[in-house]
Design an enzyme around this catalytic site. Structure first.
Site, short mmCIF file in Angstrom:
data_model
loop_
_atom_site.label_atom_id
_atom_site.label_comp_id
_atom_site.label_asym_id
_atom_site.label_seq_id
_atom_site.Cartn_x
_atom_site.Cartn_y
_atom_site.Cartn_z
N LYS A 112 61.35 -31.66 -28.17
CA LYS A 112 61.98 -30.93 -26.93
C LYS A 112 61.25 -29.75 -26.65
O LYS A 112 60.74 -28.78 -27.34
CB LYS A 112 63.27 -30.55 -27.28
CG LYS A 112 64.14 -29.97 -26.38
CD LYS A 112 65.52 -29.12 -26.42
CE LYS A 112 65.17 -27.73 -26.56
NZ LYS A 112 64.80 -27.16 -25.39
N GLU A 188 58.20 -21.19 -37.09
CA GLU A 188 57.15 -20.18 -36.58
C GLU A 188 57.87 -19.27 -35.68
O GLU A 188 58.19 -19.60 -34.65
CB GLU A 188 55.97 -21.06 -36.06
CG GLU A 188 54.87 -20.15 -35.99
CD GLU A 188 54.38 -19.25 -34.95
OE1 GLU A 188 54.80 -18.22 -34.85
OE2 GLU A 188 54.08 -19.97 -33.90
N CYS A 222 53.66 -14.43 -30.03
CA CYS A 222 54.40 -14.19 -31.37
C CYS A 222 53.61 -13.12 -32.30
O CYS A 222 54.15 -12.29 -32.91
CB CYS A 222 54.88 -15.31 -32.11
SG CYS A 222 53.20 -16.54 -32.25
N GLU A 319 60.86 -6.92 -31.66
CA GLU A 319 59.92 -7.67 -30.64
C GLU A 319 60.33 -7.48 -29.29
O GLU A 319 61.57 -7.98 -28.62
CB GLU A 319 60.23 -9.08 -31.32
CG GLU A 319 58.84 -9.92 -30.51
CD GLU A 319 58.88 -11.36 -30.96
OE1 GLU A 319 59.93 -12.03 -30.98
OE2 GLU A 319 57.77 -11.88 -31.53
P1 NAI Z 1 64.53 -19.16 -28.22
O1 NAI Z 1 64.15 -19.19 -29.80
O2 NAI Z 1 65.95 -19.30 -27.89
O3 NAI Z 1 63.86 -20.70 -27.88
C1 NAI Z 1 62.97 -21.47 -28.28
C2 NAI Z 1 63.18 -22.82 -28.14
O4 NAI Z 1 64.30 -23.15 -28.87
C3 NAI Z 1 63.63 -23.49 -26.95
O5 NAI Z 1 62.82 -24.72 -26.68
C4 NAI Z 1 64.95 -23.43 -26.66
O6 NAI Z 1 65.49 -24.52 -25.89
C5 NAI Z 1 65.36 -23.80 -28.16
N1 NAI Z 1 66.59 -23.41 -28.55
C6 NAI Z 1 67.37 -22.21 -28.11
N2 NAI Z 1 68.45 -22.16 -28.93
C7 NAI Z 1 68.46 -23.23 -29.49
C8 NAI Z 1 69.75 -23.75 -30.41
N3 NAI Z 1 70.86 -23.20 -30.79
N4 NAI Z 1 69.57 -24.94 -31.16
C9 NAI Z 1 68.00 -25.37 -31.09
N5 NAI Z 1 67.06 -25.08 -30.19
C10 NAI Z 1 67.46 -24.00 -29.62
O7 NAI Z 1 63.69 -18.26 -27.56
P2 NAI Z 1 64.13 -17.55 -25.89
O8 NAI Z 1 65.42 -17.50 -25.94
O9 NAI Z 1 63.15 -18.53 -25.00
O10 NAI Z 1 63.15 -15.87 -26.21
C11 NAI Z 1 63.94 -15.05 -26.78
C12 NAI Z 1 63.05 -14.45 -27.56
O11 NAI Z 1 62.40 -15.09 -28.68
C13 NAI Z 1 61.85 -13.78 -26.93
O12 NAI Z 1 62.14 -12.40 -26.18
C14 NAI Z 1 60.62 -13.48 -28.00
O13 NAI Z 1 61.01 -12.21 -28.81
C15 NAI Z 1 61.13 -14.75 -28.84
N6 NAI Z 1 60.12 -15.96 -28.51
C16 NAI Z 1 58.99 -16.11 -29.59
C17 NAI Z 1 58.26 -17.05 -29.47
C18 NAI Z 1 57.30 -17.32 -30.47
O14 NAI Z 1 56.11 -17.71 -30.07
N7 NAI Z 1 57.62 -16.93 -31.87
C19 NAI Z 1 58.25 -18.07 -28.20
C20 NAI Z 1 59.40 -17.84 -27.26
C21 NAI Z 1 60.19 -16.53 -27.70
#
Ligand code: NAI
Ligand code: MG
Length: 421
Positions: A112, A188, A222, A319
């Protein structure tokens, strides 16, 4: 096995052939500078896939010399259906980190993409089809997290889950996996990585790399070096030079040549970053540069620097995921080790020193999955990446990434004539 390897190699060739087109899609969706996508990320996608193509025919079991008259084989089998959920900051690199090892080990995949960046994965998966990947092996879905993502995490027929994103969502998917079929989960997650600049470092190099470590990809990494600890003897010089560098950073239309920084990914992230900037000001850090949006259209934020940041401030703990550098002051090595490790996160750390003993001490003492000494963000397909503490579980890339996608089976047969053992 050889066919698996061939298909992945053909895919890498097709990526190279369509490099500029894919880079344009990535910039269109994500807002990252086109030059960065075209010259670094898409070539790295091809490199990653070739690395995993190399593994596809080299994964094999063991014969174990157990006690007793037994012939013992250890087989490494594909785990089954891998569910993979990826974020929007490096859509195709995250795709490669997940799809590469899963395919090399012989699994099928349901992946996804993030809701902000669905295009590039769909496009390249079409190239996988052209490369000869049989239908049904790799299935890419676009969808929202709480619906499509959660369905994947809790599905009874998904045998393994790999997730990259926020620590909060990581906890949710781990719980969904536990409540459904106890599928193993690789995570991760986020970070608050320290950069440690000793007084014997090459200061100009440290300024440039600390700048890169934080501002690269609009600060949306990240492993961003988001706590810059600078020795008190070089602190003022470092802050001044960092300020000059940040003011020179070219922000604008990511398709324009020479642009270093595009817009943030979306309005939510844009507002979140501006909120953190306000927290920095309210908590009493010194705003040295930036601190506001750039222009009136698009989610552009001026490269921002805070000095005199203290450990307890929100901007030093959480973060931010944006172009906001926090510079902290330290005096002693033991002190900086303690402060650098005083975080729930443990993804990466940067160390700048010309003293070998200091470098060795810090490399061992810092609790983080990647330690970059006099460099930062050096990624290669063969180098494992992942976090300590709340930055994650398991490793991606390198030989360690294969374990995530293999099931281990022991097969024991009696040997009927022990005389020949
Ligand atoms: P997120 O962790 O919510 O989203 C990442 C992925 O998880 C997306 O594909 C999203 O559709 C999916 N997702 C979201 N809620 C879910 C659920 N309940 N069950 C299963 N999958 C789910 O991150 P978001 O909201 O885009 O960004 C929020 C914060 O996360 C950012 O401000 C940043 O701090 C952090 N982040 C960290 C990343 C990394 O590379 N470790 C990448 C993106 C965001
Ligand atoms: Mg979210």
């Amino acid at each position: 096995m050889q066919e698996r390897s061939r298909i992945i190699l053909r895919f890498a060739d097709l990526i190279e052939k369509h490099n500029d087109e894919i880079a344009a899609l990535e910039t269109w969706d994500n807002g990252k500078p086109y030059e960065q996508a075209a010259q670094i990320e898409i070539p790295m996608l091809a490199r990653l896939m070739r690395y995993y193509a190399g593994w596809a025919d080299k994964i094999h079991g063991l014969i174990v010399p157990a006690d007793g008259p037994h012939h013992v084989q250890v087989l490494y089998e594909p785990i089954g259906v891998a569910g993979q959920i990826i974020p929007w900051n490096f859509p195709l690199l995250m795709y490669a980190w997940k799809v590469g090892p899963a395919l090399a080990c012989g699994n099928t995949i349901v992946l996804k993409t993030a809701e902000q960046t669905p295009l590039s994965a769909l496009f390249v998966s079409k190239l996988f089809q052209e490369a000869g990947l049989p239908d049904g092996v790799l299935n890419v879905i676009s969808g929202f997290g709480p619906t499509a993502g959660a369905a994947l995490a809790s599905h009874m027929d998904v045998d393994k889950l790999a997730f990259t994103g926020s620590t909060g969502t990581g906890k949710i998917v781990l719980e969904l996996a536990a409540r459904s079929n106890l599928k193993p989960v690789t995570l991760e997650l986020g970070g608050k990585s320290p950069m440690i600049i000793m007084d014997d470092a090459d200061i100009d190099q440290a300024v440039e790399l600390a700048h890169f470590a934080l501002f690269f990809n609009q600060g949306q990494c990240c492993c961003a070096g988001s706590r810059t600890f600078v020795h008190e003897r070089v602190y003022d010089e470092f802050v001044e030079k960092s300020k000059v560098r940040a003011l020179k950073r070219v922000v604008g239309d990511p398709f324009k040549k020479g642009v270093e920084q595009g817009p943030q990914i979306d309005e939510d992230q844009f507002n979140k970053i501006l909120h953190y900037i306000k927290c920095g000001v309210d908590d009493g850090a010194t705003l040295e540069a930036g601190g506001e949006r750039l222009g009136t259209r698009g989610y552009y934020i001026r490269p921002t620097i805070f000095s005199n940041v203290e450990d307890g401030m929100t901007i030093a703990k959480e973060e931010i995921f944006g172009p906001v550098q926090s510079i902290l002051k330290f005096k002693e090595l033991d002190e900086v080790i303690r402060r650098a490790n005083n975080s729930h996160y443990g993804l990466a750390a940067g160390v700048f020193t010309n003293n070998l003993d200091t470098a060795n001490t810090l490399a061992r003492a810092l609790r983080a999955g990647s330690i970059w000494i006099n460099c930062f963000d050096v990624f290669d397909a063969a180098i494992p990446f992942g976090g300590y503490k709340m930055s994650g579980q398991g490793r991606e890339k390198g030989i360690d990434s294969l374990k995530n996608y293999l099931q281990v089976k022991a097969v024991v047969t009696p040997l009927k004539n022990p005389a020949w053992l």
